[in-house]
Design an enzyme around this catalytic site. Structure first.
Site, short mmCIF file in Angstrom:
data_model
loop_
_atom_site.label_atom_id
_atom_site.label_comp_id
_atom_site.label_asym_id
_atom_site.label_seq_id
_atom_site.Cartn_x
_atom_site.Cartn_y
_atom_site.Cartn_z
N GLU A 15 0.77 -1.24 -0.04
CA GLU A 15 0.13 -0.09 0.07
C GLU A 15 0.96 1.10 0.06
OE1 GLU A 15 -3.04 0.45 -0.58
OE2 GLU A 15 -3.51 -1.92 -0.66
N THR B 233 2.03 5.76 -7.22
CA THR B 233 2.66 4.93 -8.36
C THR B 233 1.83 3.78 -8.98
OG1 THR B 233 4.61 5.21 -6.80
CG2 THR B 233 5.03 3.71 -8.57
N TYR C 212 -6.04 6.14 4.71
CA TYR C 212 -6.26 5.34 3.60
C TYR C 212 -5.61 3.88 3.83
CZ TYR C 212 -5.52 2.95 -0.36
OH TYR C 212 -5.32 1.67 -1.43
N ASP D 79 -9.06 6.59 -1.20
CA ASP D 79 -7.93 7.33 -1.87
C ASP D 79 -8.65 7.89 -3.17
OD1 ASP D 79 -8.42 5.33 -3.65
OD2 ASP D 79 -6.44 4.80 -3.93
#
Ligand code: SF4
Length: 359
Positions: free
Chosen positions: A43, A49, A126, A144
């Site tokens: 995560e 990314t 998150y 997110d």
């Protein structure tokens, strides 16, 4: 039930979403088991990314640091090296600091409550929700930008997702909707739906497993959601850099400050052009004045551009020779070609090195 979810058939929605995920989920290395440490690493890597980029990094990282204990005991240089090229390097510094805390203060067990896990460095709402739901089956939202996009469409939420305060609206909605039988799959399915079907532009509504529940589709406004105000403009910086060799074929490298952009990474000597605009020999003057190093520069051999979220770098890169001696210290070193591979560099400087080796 809150106002945003009142028209939703929650049970049916959960079934449709989770059944789709069970059938269609991608085979990703961090989905092989529910080890909280591995979920955590994945995560953190996945923040900012792309999945395709993360996969080889994740595999190498877990091979090198397979457990909390191994990452706690690793020296920072080798951890940075394993992260080299992934960007946003504060992520890995925070990860290692937090993993050390888990190792030392929690007996190596990642906390399984929202209060406990949120105390760890670098673990925001998150990441906390993702670890708790995926590794421990706790029905916590993991919101997110991806999930906000999907939910804004399904529930027709017009909050500006660029505002930090909007997250609470989405978290509240997900608390109403989340499956208590399978919060792990529910959260992962929302993320997967955002990645594969409900994409930022041109969502594939005709293939969507929850289309029947989607208010934006029903009203034909899916392309107008989510509402997201534009970020501030990107700053443009011009730099001069050089790959410099001494008489013993060693290369000069410098460690960046431990604060700010790309903190603690290594780089080739460089300076902003604007800082020394009057000089014709910008880099020579900079190295002489700041480091008492004399150099001779050859011609520029490449130009590198690197784009950060808020900044672009345009770097004119030279090769050159060091004249005389260099006072080495903690942040300034002369290293051989082989030794250089042990140091972590930002992507832009890795590109410089690659271009230099191809000369
Ligand atoms: S129907 Fe379209 S807009 Fe709605 S959730 Fe599915 S893909 Fe997204």
């Amino acid at each position: 039930m809150n106002s945003t979810t009142e028209s939703l058939n929650i049970e049916q929605f959960q079934d449709d979403l989770i059944n789709w995920f069970e059938a269609e989920q991608r085979d990703l290395p961090w989905r092989k088991d529910q080890d909280p440490y591995k979920v955590w690493v994945s995560e953190i890597m996945l923040q900012q990314t792309r999945v395709d980029t993360v996969i080889p990094y994740f595999n190498r990282f877990i091979e090198k640091f397979p457990t909390i204990e191994k990452l706690s005991e690793a020296d920072e240089e080798s951890v940075m090296k394993a992260w080299e090229g992934l960007g946003y390097y504060s992520r890995v510094r925070n990860l290692q600091a937090a993993v050390r805390e888990v190792h030392e203060s929690y007996g190596g067990i990642v906390p399984n409550t929202p209060e406990g896990i949120r105390k760890l460095r670098g673990v925001g709402p998150y990441t906390a929700g993702a670890i708790l739901s995926i590794a421990y089956g706790v029905p916590e939202p993991a919101v997110d930008g991806n999930v906000m996009r999907v939910i804004s469409r399904i529930l027709l939420i017009w909050e500006d997702i660029a505002k930090a305060s909007s997250r609470k609206v989405f978290e509240a909605a997900i608390r109403e909707m989340i499956s208590h039988e399978n919060p792990s799959y529910f959260n992962q399915a929302l993320m997967e739906l955002g990645a594969l079907i409900c994409t930022p532009t041109s969502p594939s509504c005709l293939l969507c497993p929850v289309r029947e529940h989607c208010q934006a589709f029903f009203e034909g406004v899916q392309d107008q959601l989510p509402v997201k105000t534009k970020k501030k403009s990107v700053r443009h910086v011009e730099l001069v850099a050089a790959v410099l060799k001494d008489d013993n074929n060693r290369f000069l490298i410098h460690k960046r400050s431990d604060k700010g952009l790309l903190a603690n990474l290594w780089e080739f000597p460089n300076v902003e052009k604007s800082k020394l605009i009057k000089s014709k020999n910008i880099l020579q003057d900079f190295l002489k004045d700041d480091y008492h190093i004399e150099i001779n520069l050859d011609k520029s051999f490449t130009d590198i551009q690197h784009v950060f979220s808020h900044l672009t770098w345009d770097i004119e890169v030279y090769s050159g020779q060091i004249i005389g001696t260099v006072e080495e210290n903690e942040t300034l070193k002369l290293v051989t070609e082989e030794e250089l591979t042990n140091y972590a560099f930002p992507v832009s400087h890795q590109k410089m090195w690659k271009a230099f080796l191809e000369l």
